[in-house]
Motif scaffolding. Sequence first.
Motif, mmCIF file in Angstrom:
data_model
loop_
_atom_site.group_PDB
_atom_site.id
_atom_site.type_symbol
_atom_site.label_atom_id
_atom_site.label_comp_id
_atom_site.label_asym_id
_atom_site.label_seq_id
_atom_site.Cartn_x
_atom_site.Cartn_y
_atom_site.Cartn_z
ATOM 1 N N LYS A 88 11.846 -8.045 11.686
ATOM 2 C CA LYS A 88 10.621 -8.186 12.271
ATOM 3 C C LYS A 88 9.265 -7.344 12.522
ATOM 4 N N VAL A 89 10.191 -6.100 12.700
ATOM 5 C CA VAL A 89 9.320 -4.833 12.596
ATOM 6 C C VAL A 89 8.454 -4.734 11.180
ATOM 7 N N ILE A 90 9.145 -5.074 10.185
ATOM 8 C CA ILE A 90 8.332 -5.421 8.763
ATOM 9 C C ILE A 90 7.618 -6.710 8.832
ATOM 10 N N LEU A 91 7.695 -7.079 9.497
ATOM 11 C CA LEU A 91 6.988 -8.721 9.271
ATOM 12 C C LEU A 91 6.019 -8.458 10.185
ATOM 13 N N LEU A 145 -7.240 0.081 14.639
ATOM 14 C CA LEU A 145 -6.411 0.051 15.539
ATOM 15 C C LEU A 145 -5.487 -1.492 14.893
ATOM 16 N N MET A 146 -5.584 -2.212 14.202
ATOM 17 C CA MET A 146 -4.796 -3.100 13.528
ATOM 18 C C MET A 146 -4.083 -2.221 12.766
ATOM 19 N N SER A 147 -4.903 -2.060 11.761
ATOM 20 C CA SER A 147 -3.702 -1.084 10.422
ATOM 21 C C SER A 147 -2.919 -0.001 11.135
ATOM 22 N N HIS A 148 -3.677 0.929 12.462
ATOM 23 C CA HIS A 148 -3.242 1.882 12.824
ATOM 24 C C HIS A 148 -1.890 1.823 13.238
ATOM 25 N N THR A 149 -1.653 -0.059 14.046
ATOM 26 C CA THR A 149 -0.658 0.018 14.993
ATOM 27 C C THR A 149 0.374 -0.569 13.996
ATOM 28 N N ALA A 150 0.263 -1.649 12.822
ATOM 29 C CA ALA A 150 1.061 -1.047 11.748
ATOM 30 C C ALA A 150 1.727 -0.026 11.490
ATOM 31 N N TYR A 163 9.311 3.943 13.124
ATOM 32 C CA TYR A 163 10.620 3.015 13.072
ATOM 33 C C TYR A 163 11.640 3.380 11.868
ATOM 34 N N PHE A 164 11.254 3.324 11.082
ATOM 35 C CA PHE A 164 11.744 3.346 9.485
ATOM 36 C C PHE A 164 12.238 4.797 9.009
ATOM 37 N N GLU A 165 13.149 5.522 8.803
ATOM 38 C CA GLU A 165 12.984 6.962 8.221
ATOM 39 C C GLU A 165 13.960 6.624 6.935
ATOM 40 N N LYS A 166 14.879 6.064 6.636
ATOM 41 C CA LYS A 166 15.182 6.307 5.549
ATOM 42 C C LYS A 166 15.292 5.321 4.329
ATOM 43 N N SER A 168 5.207 0.275 1.998
ATOM 44 C CA SER A 168 4.553 -1.051 1.197
ATOM 45 C C SER A 168 4.919 -2.610 1.311
ATOM 46 N N THR A 169 5.799 -2.823 1.631
ATOM 47 C CA THR A 169 5.821 -4.058 2.321
ATOM 48 C C THR A 169 4.617 -4.767 3.259
ATOM 49 N N THR A 170 4.733 -3.490 3.951
ATOM 50 C CA THR A 170 3.852 -3.458 5.486
ATOM 51 C C THR A 170 2.219 -3.749 4.622
ATOM 52 N N TRP A 171 1.760 -3.257 3.745
ATOM 53 C CA TRP A 171 0.528 -3.039 3.480
ATOM 54 C C TRP A 171 0.274 -4.961 2.569
ATOM 55 N N LEU A 172 1.076 -4.615 1.683
ATOM 56 C CA LEU A 172 1.218 -6.584 1.167
ATOM 57 C C LEU A 172 0.895 -7.306 1.565
#
Length: 405
Positions: free
Chosen positions: A11-14, A117-122, A129-132, A139-143
């Motif tokens: 959900k966070v990635i989406l 702000l949209m890209s900053h929020t994402a 949220y992600f570490e490992k 990379s998935t987000t920027w797609l």
Amino acid sequence: IFPMFKSLNFKVILFGFIFTFFSSFGQSFFLGLFNSSIRETLSISHGQFGSIYASATLLSSFILVWIGKKIDDMNILRFSFYVIILLAISSFLFSKISSIIFLFFAIFLMRLSGQGLMSHTATTTISRYFEKTRGRALSTTWLGLSLAEFILPLLIVFLLTITEWRSIWLSISVLIILVLPLISFYLVKNVNLDSRENLINEEKNLKEIKQWKRIEVLKDYRFYIVCLNMLAMPWIATGTFVYQSFIASSKGWGPYVIAQSFMVYSILSVATLFFSGFLIDKYSSRRLLIYMNIPLLLSAFVLFYFNSPISSFVFLGLIGISNGLANVLGSSTWAEIYGVKYIGSIKALTTALMVFSTAFGTALFGFLIDNSYSIEQIALVSGFYILIATISLLFIRNRLNPNYI
């Protein structure tokens, strides 16, 4: 049926993917599609539009430093709602542009809410949220933005043939306010400032890393050297994109060569995004950072040395590779070095610097062109900057590890 679609990680990635897609409304590639329509409506020249665009972009970068840090102090859902409302208002105002002053404020709000702000929020949400698996998640987000770059230009060009440009912006504002709040509520209602990805090894390393505040980061010499490298891609690529007609005429490439070369740029940018995520998770951003601008340096060499139309495809392809790397490394590197507790305020500063550098690139290229510099000489200036930045990074590359408590 698909349990992964219910997991918070997914959900966070989406959420990040959708927000980077919608950030496209404030990106140069999208706003540029309305350039001629707006100039015709207001009876202004290319130069006037360019000056208004650059000054509005600069102002948005200054405001972003202040607003962007608020993401560290409030629930992500609440912050995203404010950003969505601002984006919807900006789009609505765009449909009502009637004067030069109105145009300035509309571009300022669009650049602040969309590109800023949209890209900053994402990216802040993903980085925190992600570490490992941060690299793959980013990379998935920027797609999302890559998908927008692929489908929106054709769609808007088609829509402009059947309807007025104001109607398109009005529809965009309605789409934003109807779709984004519901999607955000469903995806991130359970995410707070302390939420982290679900791993068996619960955030053991995270607690050991010193969490830097922005004021401490500003006193760290490493920040400025890394920034020198991070800002190369935005100003050089923006200058190239804005003045692509000058490049094409200087090289004698004809009207369609660069437009076709953008397909290579998009494909290699997406491919690099995909692979860089895995490489970052395996080797870390700190180790990959030194390679980020090497394709960009080679692209400057190609522009300087070659004149064949085929070199246009190589030139933009190499920029695409650096772009794919820069998008992911631009977020993950700061989280690795400085921790994630204050990542919002750090990213607000670096995103503002990135927006500022795009305005700087447009102004510098324009200044050099007006002073009769050839495109080969401009490529030499760009290449010299990249070389200095990369050599500076080489000296400190072994000092980029985080401080452990």
